[in-house]
Every structure is written in C-alpha cells, then in structure tokens.
Design a protein around this motif. Structure first.
Motif, PDB file in Angstrom:
ATOM      1  N   ARG A 136       1.082  -1.448   0.401  1.00  0.00           N
ATOM      2  CA  ARG A 136       0.217   0.144  -0.106  1.00  0.00           C
ATOM      3  C   ARG A 136       1.279   1.192   0.020  1.00  0.00           C
ATOM      4  N   GLU A 137       2.140   1.536   0.627  1.00  0.00           N
ATOM      5  CA  GLU A 137       3.059   2.327   0.190  1.00  0.00           C
ATOM      6  C   GLU A 137       4.522   1.506  -0.192  1.00  0.00           C
ATOM      7  N   PRO A 138       4.392   1.410  -1.429  1.00  0.00           N
ATOM      8  CA  PRO A 138       5.946   1.164  -1.973  1.00  0.00           C
ATOM      9  C   PRO A 138       7.121   1.590  -1.997  1.00  0.00           C
ATOM     10  N   ALA A 139       6.708   3.260  -1.070  1.00  0.00           N
ATOM     11  CA  ALA A 139       8.084   3.539  -1.015  1.00  0.00           C
ATOM     12  C   ALA A 139       9.025   3.592   0.359  1.00  0.00           C
ATOM     13  N   ALA A 140       7.672   2.886   0.914  1.00  0.00           N
ATOM     14  CA  ALA A 140       8.080   2.620   3.018  1.00  0.00           C
ATOM     15  C   ALA A 140       8.733   2.084   2.466  1.00  0.00           C
ATOM     16  N   ALA A 141       7.723   0.784   1.849  1.00  0.00           N
ATOM     17  CA  ALA A 141       8.185  -1.516   1.360  1.00  0.00           C
ATOM     18  C   ALA A 141       9.572  -0.762   1.347  1.00  0.00           C
ATOM     19  N   ARG A 142      10.151  -0.126  -0.145  1.00  0.00           N
ATOM     20  CA  ARG A 142      11.442  -0.415  -0.714  1.00  0.00           C
ATOM     21  C   ARG A 142      12.959   0.278   0.394  1.00  0.00           C
ATOM     22  N   LYS A 143      11.623   0.689   1.790  1.00  0.00           N
ATOM     23  CA  LYS A 143      12.897   1.452   2.454  1.00  0.00           C
ATOM     24  C   LYS A 143      13.704   0.638   3.400  1.00  0.00           C
ATOM     25  N   GLN A 144      12.809  -0.602   3.946  1.00  0.00           N
ATOM     26  CA  GLN A 144      12.696  -1.105   5.230  1.00  0.00           C
ATOM     27  C   GLN A 144      13.233  -2.554   5.210  1.00  0.00           C
ATOM     28  N   THR A 145      14.276  -2.978   5.565  1.00  0.00           N
ATOM     29  CA  THR A 145      15.698  -4.113   5.902  1.00  0.00           C
ATOM     30  C   THR A 145      14.947  -5.304   6.750  1.00  0.00           C
ATOM     31  N   ASP A 146      13.915  -5.026   6.871  1.00  0.00           N
ATOM     32  CA  ASP A 146      13.459  -6.878   7.588  1.00  0.00           C
ATOM     33  C   ASP A 146      13.065  -7.488   6.449  1.00  0.00           C
ATOM     34  N   ASP A 147      12.461  -6.977   5.640  1.00  0.00           N
ATOM     35  CA  ASP A 147      11.606  -8.138   5.391  1.00  0.00           C
ATOM     36  C   ASP A 147      12.215  -8.009   3.402  1.00  0.00           C
ATOM     37  N   PRO A 148      12.837  -8.690   2.516  1.00  0.00           N
ATOM     38  CA  PRO A 148      13.117  -8.880   1.697  1.00  0.00           C
ATOM     39  C   PRO A 148      12.885  -9.019   0.422  1.00  0.00           C
ATOM     40  N   VAL A 149      11.687  -9.852   1.000  1.00  0.00           N
ATOM     41  CA  VAL A 149      11.216 -10.622  -0.114  1.00  0.00           C
ATOM     42  C   VAL A 149       9.505  -8.777  -0.570  1.00  0.00           C
ATOM     43  N   LEU A 150       9.496  -8.366   0.386  1.00  0.00           N
ATOM     44  CA  LEU A 150       8.536  -7.004   0.392  1.00  0.00           C
ATOM     45  C   LEU A 150       9.653  -5.733  -0.472  1.00  0.00           C
TER      46      LEU A 150
END
Length: 282
Positions: free
Chosen positions: A80-94
């Motif tokens: 739902r928030e792709p930009a935030a998903a790209r910045k996180q490091t806990d879930d490489p699949v996401l």
C-alpha cells in the motif's frame, strides 16, 4: 528431471522453473520459503487457483494455509506504501515486490488483493484430500464408485477378515495338521500388510514351507479386505491414493486425466517431501 549440485537458495532470486528440491534441516524456514514463493508467484500473475500446495497431515495443512495467508496479508499491506516498503530492511521479499515500475508494483498489489478475497478457494491440502478432490473432478476419467462411503479406518474390517480366514483354514486342524499360525499371528501379519503399508511387496516370494504359507496367508488377508471393501462400497485414505494413481496411469484414459491435472495447476509445491511414499510419488 535434472539433478544439479546443491546450491544456496535465494528467495529473492528468479522464481523456480522445472523441478526444484529445497533441502534443509528442521526449523530453518522451508515452510516460510513456500509461503513467500506462493506470494511471489501470485504477484507475478499466477492465479491463486493455479497454485497447488500439498503437505502431510491435517495439522500441517492448516498451518501451511495460515502461513501462506499471513504472508500475503503482510505483502498486501506493505505494498500500500511502496516507498516505505523499499526503505525497510526486515523483509527482503517485500522490498523486492515494492521495487520496479510503479505500474508493475500496483499490479502486484491488486493481484494480492484479489487472491486474498478468494483465498478460501486455494488448494492447500493434505496429499490424501488433494487426491480425493482430483478424483471428484476427473469424473468418468477415473474408475471410482460414485456412491462409495469414506471410512477413516478399516481396522474392524481387517479383524473380521483375519478371524474368518483363520477359522476357514484351521477350524478342523489337528495332530499333524496343527496350525502354523496363531490367531494373533495372522492378525499381526494382516495389520502389517493392510494397516501399515498395503503397497509393500510381500516376501519371500516363491518360498516353500512355513515362510511360503505365511506369505500366502498374508496375501489372502490383503485380497479379501480389498474384495469386501469393494462389495460394501467403502474407501479409505489409501484408496484415494491408489485410485488417483491408477487413473493417471491408465493405458486408455490416463492421458486425458493427466492433461486435466496439468491444465488445473501451473505451480505445485510439496512440503515435507521426504515423507512421500512410492504411490504418492507416482
């Protein structure tokens, strides 16, 4: 099928094609990997209805279903928030799913939304229930009894058969013709041949004397149990396996049956594959 040298599996690498065997110790994330792969396949436009996930036992099937759904829910929420998903490091699949052309990322999100809306229709099942579902769908391409009654266990029938066969063979035995088996002995042989693994080969083949007679008695129990089950229209878990195996390998209708299964599923994932027996492998 080509067997290659073992390599480390990259969950964010290219999606597997052909046959892939993922081998790892208990507790290292094989089921986690299956759930993540199912999510990635759905995001790349494989319909959830085209996925088949099989495991062994009802508890394992429920857990696998929960894990797959949980993984898809997490991915849907993250996209739902792709930009935030790209910045996180806990879930490489996401992170992988959120990376790329904005239109592609939005399509992945939409596919997950549709998959979750129809998740109850996903084929995530035990081996036995999968076989039963396929047999039902094959119709006339499978030689099954449409009015057969399912029974979880045939212990009572097996006991009935061993009692009847023992009396038939030994009721009038005496002296030199004394029984070479006790009632308990025949019951144990029947339990091993019918209850434990009815597909097992009976040995010693061609033996004479007592070993040969014991083998013949065991075969008689196996044959009579099968005959009475057919006469009473009973089927159990193992019947689903053998009936589907026979339908898929039938010299006349097997080709049609196999094509129907191929048309139904494009991706198959089997958890706990080391527990597969020869009939399930076929």
């Amino acid at each position: 099928m080509t067997i290659e040298s073992p390599t480390a599996f990259d969950l964010c690498g290219p999606l597997p094609t052909g046959t892939t065997v993922l081998e790892a110790s208990a507790g290292t994330g094989k089921t986690f990997t299956l759930a993540a792969l199912a999510t990635r396949f759905v995001c790349e436009d494989v319909k959830l209805s085209d996925l088949l996930l099989v495991t062994f036992g009802n508890a394992a099937s429920r857990e696998l279903r929960d894990r797959v759904r949980e993984r898809m829910v997490t991915a849907e929420q993250g996209l739902r928030e792709p930009a935030a998903a790209r910045k996180q490091t806990d879930d490489p699949v996401l992170t992988l799913l959120a990376t790329g052309d904005a239109g592609d990322v939005e399509l992945r999100h939409e596919r997950l939304v549709r998959a979750l809306a129809g998740f109850d229709a996903a084929t995530i099942a035990t081996t036995h229930s999968f076989c039963q579902q396929v047999l039902t769908g094959l119709g006339t391409a499978a030689d099954t009894d449409p009015v057969a009654v399912f029974t979880e266990t045939i212990d009572d029938l097996r006991q009935e058969v061993t009692d009847d066969l023992y009396l038939r063979a030994f009721a009038h035995a005496s002296g030199a013709a004394a029984p070479f088996l006790t009632p308990a002995g025949l019951e144990n042989l029947g339990a091993a041949a019918v209850g434990s693994d009815r597909q097992a080969r009976l040995e010693p083949a061609g033996a004479e004397g007592v070993p040969g007679r014991r083998r013949a008695a065991t075969q008689a129990v196996r044959d009579e149990v099968a005959r009475r089950k057919r006469a009473r229209s009973l089927v159990d878990y193992d019947d689903w396996l053998t009936q589907l195996r026979d339908a898929l390998t039938h010299p006349v209708t097997g080709g049609v049956a196999r094509q129907r299964v191929r048309d139904r599923y494009s991706v198959v994932m089997v958890d706990e594959f080391q527990d597969t027996d020869p009939v399930q492998w076929q």
